[in-house]
Design a protein around this motif. Structure first.
Motif, PDB file in Angstrom:
ATOM      1  N   ARG A  82       0.843  -1.201   0.000  1.00 32.34           N
ATOM      2  CA  ARG A  82       0.000   0.000   0.000  1.00 32.34           C
ATOM      3  C   ARG A  82       0.879   1.252   0.000  1.00 32.34           C
ATOM      4  O   ARG A  82       1.838   1.332   0.752  1.00 32.34           O
ATOM      5  CB  ARG A  82      -0.902  -0.028   1.235  1.00 32.34           C
ATOM      6  CG  ARG A  82      -1.930   1.087   1.257  1.00 32.34           C
ATOM      7  CD  ARG A  82      -2.704   1.045   2.546  1.00 32.34           C
ATOM      8  NE  ARG A  82      -3.727   2.074   2.589  1.00 32.34           N
ATOM      9  CZ  ARG A  82      -4.360   2.440   3.688  1.00 32.34           C
ATOM     10  NH1 ARG A  82      -4.085   1.831   4.836  1.00 32.34           N
ATOM     11  NH2 ARG A  82      -5.279   3.386   3.665  1.00 32.34           N
ATOM     12  N   ASP A  83       0.529   2.253  -0.817  1.00 28.85           N
ATOM     13  CA  ASP A  83       1.347   3.444  -1.057  1.00 28.85           C
ATOM     14  C   ASP A  83       2.657   3.015  -1.727  1.00 28.85           C
ATOM     15  O   ASP A  83       3.702   2.865  -1.091  1.00 28.85           O
ATOM     16  CB  ASP A  83       1.638   4.199   0.241  1.00 28.85           C
ATOM     17  CG  ASP A  83       0.367   4.720   0.893  1.00 28.85           C
ATOM     18  OD1 ASP A  83      -0.594   4.981   0.165  1.00 28.85           O
ATOM     19  OD2 ASP A  83       0.347   4.847   2.132  1.00 28.85           O
ATOM     20  N   THR A  84       2.582   2.846  -3.038  1.00 29.15           N
ATOM     21  CA  THR A  84       3.708   2.292  -3.800  1.00 29.15           C
ATOM     22  C   THR A  84       4.979   3.111  -3.650  1.00 29.15           C
ATOM     23  O   THR A  84       6.080   2.555  -3.527  1.00 29.15           O
ATOM     24  CB  THR A  84       3.323   2.205  -5.290  1.00 29.15           C
ATOM     25  OG1 THR A  84       2.092   1.494  -5.420  1.00 29.15           O
ATOM     26  CG2 THR A  84       4.399   1.489  -6.079  1.00 29.15           C
ATOM     27  N   ASP A  85       4.849   4.439  -3.611  1.00 34.09           N
ATOM     28  CA  ASP A  85       6.049   5.289  -3.516  1.00 34.09           C
ATOM     29  C   ASP A  85       6.781   5.037  -2.203  1.00 34.09           C
ATOM     30  O   ASP A  85       8.026   4.993  -2.167  1.00 34.09           O
ATOM     31  CB  ASP A  85       5.651   6.756  -3.629  1.00 34.09           C
ATOM     32  CG  ASP A  85       5.128   7.105  -5.013  1.00 34.09           C
ATOM     33  OD1 ASP A  85       5.406   6.322  -5.942  1.00 34.09           O
ATOM     34  OD2 ASP A  85       4.442   8.126  -5.164  1.00 34.09           O
ATOM     35  N   ALA A  86       6.021   4.888  -1.109  1.00 30.67           N
ATOM     36  CA  ALA A  86       6.648   4.654   0.192  1.00 30.67           C
ATOM     37  C   ALA A  86       7.374   3.314   0.207  1.00 30.67           C
ATOM     38  O   ALA A  86       8.498   3.196   0.709  1.00 30.67           O
ATOM     39  CB  ALA A  86       5.588   4.700   1.295  1.00 30.67           C
ATOM     40  N   ARG A 217       1.806   1.437  10.359  1.00 30.51           N
ATOM     41  CA  ARG A 217       1.274   2.417   9.425  1.00 30.51           C
ATOM     42  C   ARG A 217      -0.191   2.716   9.695  1.00 30.51           C
ATOM     43  O   ARG A 217      -1.021   1.813   9.761  1.00 30.51           O
ATOM     44  CB  ARG A 217       1.459   1.929   7.988  1.00 30.51           C
ATOM     45  CG  ARG A 217       2.888   1.433   7.684  1.00 30.51           C
ATOM     46  CD  ARG A 217       3.134   1.336   6.205  1.00 30.51           C
ATOM     47  NE  ARG A 217       3.124   2.635   5.566  1.00 30.51           N
ATOM     48  CZ  ARG A 217       2.598   2.879   4.366  1.00 30.51           C
ATOM     49  NH1 ARG A 217       2.029   1.912   3.707  1.00 30.51           N
ATOM     50  NH2 ARG A 217       2.617   4.089   3.858  1.00 30.51           N
ATOM     51  N   ASN A 218      -0.480   4.027   9.894  1.00 32.88           N
ATOM     52  CA  ASN A 218      -1.848   4.510  10.081  1.00 32.88           C
ATOM     53  C   ASN A 218      -2.538   3.829  11.257  1.00 32.88           C
ATOM     54  O   ASN A 218      -3.711   3.477  11.190  1.00 32.88           O
ATOM     55  CB  ASN A 218      -2.663   4.314   8.796  1.00 32.88           C
ATOM     56  CG  ASN A 218      -2.091   5.091   7.630  1.00 32.88           C
ATOM     57  OD1 ASN A 218      -1.510   6.155   7.815  1.00 32.88           O
ATOM     58  ND2 ASN A 218      -2.214   4.546   6.437  1.00 32.88           N
ATOM     59  N   GLY A 248       2.715   5.609   8.810  1.00 36.21           N
ATOM     60  CA  GLY A 248       1.768   5.884   7.745  1.00 36.21           C
ATOM     61  C   GLY A 248       1.724   7.357   7.393  1.00 36.21           C
ATOM     62  O   GLY A 248       2.261   8.217   8.096  1.00 36.21           O
ATOM     63  N   LYS A 249       1.055   7.671   6.272  1.00 35.28           N
ATOM     64  CA  LYS A 249       0.998   9.042   5.779  1.00 35.28           C
ATOM     65  C   LYS A 249       0.326   9.985   6.774  1.00 35.28           C
ATOM     66  O   LYS A 249       0.589  11.184   6.785  1.00 35.28           O
ATOM     67  CB  LYS A 249       0.230   9.071   4.454  1.00 35.28           C
ATOM     68  CG  LYS A 249       0.999   8.479   3.277  1.00 35.28           C
ATOM     69  CD  LYS A 249       2.167   9.356   2.914  1.00 35.28           C
ATOM     70  CE  LYS A 249       2.871   8.876   1.649  1.00 35.28           C
ATOM     71  NZ  LYS A 249       2.041   8.962   0.451  1.00 35.28           N
ATOM     72  N   GLN A 267       7.573  10.307   3.133  1.00 38.20           N
ATOM     73  CA  GLN A 267       7.135   8.918   3.186  1.00 38.20           C
ATOM     74  C   GLN A 267       7.131   8.370   4.620  1.00 38.20           C
ATOM     75  O   GLN A 267       6.891   7.178   4.815  1.00 38.20           O
ATOM     76  CB  GLN A 267       8.038   8.046   2.297  1.00 38.20           C
ATOM     77  CG  GLN A 267       8.099   8.483   0.857  1.00 38.20           C
ATOM     78  CD  GLN A 267       6.750   8.520   0.169  1.00 38.20           C
ATOM     79  OE1 GLN A 267       5.801   7.900   0.640  1.00 38.20           O
ATOM     80  NE2 GLN A 267       6.654   9.258  -0.943  1.00 38.20           N
TER      81      GLN A 267
END
Length: 621
Positions: A82-86, A217-218, A248-249, A267
């Motif tokens: 989840r969240d490919t860039d991270a 994350r989150n 997480g973001k 990230q």
């Protein structure tokens, strides 16, 4: 239902949270009240209840309502990578640093806190397997995946996912790390064994220690500031120096710059700064009152004697404190399960014995929560080619009502007893089977004796019938010999006729082939049945190219359209038609003039015979 302002806690909500904590061990008191209250009120509305006290009564009488409430509160939103860039940053920049800081062949410890249904933990397993190779990853990487939601953990432990859940993965990764299982896909078993799932409350339970990477994350965003501070303290304690924290973001470490270095704020990747870890999770030293020296010495000697006795106990015993830390491993447990004194002080969930040969972490939690002993009988443990069997007793120890002090896990070796029971059972089953087979054999022998007696009588009758049949066969043999002689005579006649036919066919083929003009025989359906040598020389088409082809569909230099009406009249009248002169082109491309004579052919479904000759117009003139 009255909803108080944000500044004032709602007594009804607080009482309900305390009841949930005491009844089921879920402590939501550290969660943000706005989010928590909104989700609980949503569930109450769905259940048709408008008062916290009435909802508490529902929980006391309906055990299934707890599960529905927890599913409402613990929203499990996750997916693979989840969240490919991270994840790309984690794989390309963080992972090489993690591996560089660990000695070659050293263990890599990873914790996925709040793992939900397991996608994040399996994403970590795939990431390390791609970086190290599957074999090295199996030998070095250990991933701990925890959550407070038992239902989500059950789904995670199964490793089963629908095809839609695997869409973030490339086809190559999906085929490499998942196997088709009916309509679902299951995570590959060898890597699955390196992912350890367990229930863990990050606000209460002791953190997993000596981590190289911690992924949460989150999850922090659901807690209030005080709970977040305690959780971050635990995470700081859990990470080794230069260990990485992946959030997480929606989360940020704004006030921990002295303990965590920001690697990539966008990230949410941080690294633990060098320095002493938190000591809030170690036992406090014992305080000594003045004048208690003799009592302390006596108590110390008694404790040492007690420890020696426990260490010499023939059964394997492991003791845990209320935080799940190992406080005692006796000699039998060390020798039986390969443990050492260095394992004392470690979280029980970090030890292999906590999940193999049987899942003990959930049993310890259940025993502590319910304050009752739990027993698991005849647990199988494979040691090389040898099988061992244990009876396991998980027993809580309390220092007072509602005050858990420790938990002991006792392993009783019942291998010999189990093997003897199995042997006795096997021998008994063999005896019963042998007795039944003997009974059946006796009955079969009696039946066989009767059948033999009957068979002797039938054989005598059959013998007489065979003698009669033999006489009939001799008569039949004579008739067959006579019939055979007749067949040989007919065969000779057929051979003579076949020879005559072959000679006639050869004669006719010679006649047709010797005709210099083109000779074409058409069946009633206008398909070519004969195409002589003269036609081959004129038009260049071999016989095998035109046989059974429609005459008017052929393209061979002779316009066939003018012949259609002539052929139809010839068939209709049954008389030879007058010659038809047609300009044509021969097989070498030279223009010629042909005379075509059409004659009826009654021998093949009313066909016709075409005689095609090249004529010289000048000589005709």
């Amino acid at each position: 239902m009255n909803t108080p302002s944000r500044a004032e806690p709602d007594p009804g909500l607080e009482d309900l949270l305390g009841f949930i904590r005491d009844a089921r061990g879920f402590d939501f008191t550290g969660y943000k009240r706005s989010t928590l209250g909104r989700r609980i009120r949503k569930r109450m509305t769905d259940a048709g209840i408008h008062d916290y006290a009435d909802y508490r009564d529902r929980l006391e009488t309906d055990a299934d309502e707890f599960r529905t409430l927890f599913n409402t509160i613990l929203i499990n939103v996750t997916s693979f990578f989840r969240d490919t860039d991270a994840w790309s940053l984690l794989q390309d920049e963080v992972l090489p640093e993690v591996l560089a800081d660990i000695p070659s062949g050293g263990e890599i410890r990873v914790w996925s806190a709040g793992c939900s249904s397991g996608e994040e933990a399996y994403s970590l397993a795939i990431m390390f397997a791609e970086a190290l190779g599957v074999e090295e990853s199996l030998a070095r990487v250990k991933i701990y995946a925890t959550d407070v939601d038992e239902e989500a953990l059950r789904e995670a432990r199964s490793g089963l996912y629908q095809a839609k859940a695997l869409e973030p993965l490339s086809t190559k990764l999906r085929d490499k790390y998942f196997e088709k299982n009916g309509a679902q896909y299951v995570f590959r078993q060898d890597l699955r064994r390196r992912v350890i799932f367990g229930r863990h409350d990050i606000t209460r339970d002791a953190p997993i220690s000596r981590l190289d990477l911690l992924v949460c994350r989150n999850t922090l965003m659901y807690f209030n500031v005080e709970a977040q501070t305690q959780i971050v303290d635990r995470f700081h304690f859990a990470l080794r120096e230069r260990g990485y924290l992946f959030l997480g973001k929606a989360e940020m470490l704004l006030n921990d710059g002295d303990r965590f270095e920001a690697i990539n704020i966008r990230q949410r990747v941080f690294r633990r700064r060098p320095g002493a870890g938190s000591t809030t999770h170690t036992a406090a030293p014992m305080k000594i009152r003045p004048g208690m020296g003799l009592e302390l010495q006596s108590a110390t000697r008694a404790r040492q004697l007690r420890d020696l006795i426990l260490d010499a106990t023939p059964g394997a015993v492991i003791a845990l404190d209320p935080e799940g830390i190992v406080v005692m491993i006796n000699n039998q447990a060390r020798s039986q399960f390969g443990l050492t004194l260095n394992d004392m002080g470690r979280p029980f969930q970090d030890l292999e014995i906590s999940y193999r040969p049987v899942e003990l972490r959930s049993l310890v939690e259940q025993s502590t929560h319910e304050q009752r002993s739990l027993r698991v009988n005849t647990v199988e443990r494979r040691l090389g080619d040898e099988l061992q069997f244990f009876d396991i007793l998980v027993q809580p120890i309390s220092s007072g009502p509602g005050q858990p002090a420790a938990t002991t896990i006792t392993f009783t070796d019942v291998t010999v007893t189990t093997q003897l029971k199995a042997e006795v059972k096997r021998v008994r089953e063999e005896l019963e089977t042998a007795y039944e087979e003997l009974q059946s054999t006796n009955e079969e022998l009696e039946t066989t004796n009767e059948e033999l007696q009957s068979s002797i009588e039938e054989l005598e009758t059959t013998n007489e019938e065979l003698q009669s049949t033999n006489e009939e066969l001799e008569t039949t043999n004579e008739e067959l010999q006579s019939g055979n002689e007749e067949l040989e005579t007919m065969n000779d006649e057929m051979r003579i006729r076949t020879t005559d036919l072959d000679e006639a066919r050869a004669f006719l083929e010679g006649v047709v082939g010797s005709i210099a003009a083109g000779l074409v025989v058409l069946a009633g359906d206008m398909k070519v049945k004969s195409w002589n040598r003269g036609a081959v020389d004129l038009w260049g088409l071999r016989a095998d190219e035109v046989l059974d082809e429609h005459f008017f569909a052929l393209d061979f230099g002779l316009p066939t359209a003018p012949l259609r009406e002539v052929i139809q009249q010839c068939i209709a009248s049954g008389k030879r038609a007058r010659p038809v002169v047609i300009p044509a082109v021969n097989r070498i491309g030279r223009k010629i003039t042909c005379s075509v004579v059409c004659s009826p052919f009654n021998g093949h479904n009313g066909g016709v015979v075409l005689l095609i000759e090249e004529i010289d117009i000048d000589s005709e003139d």
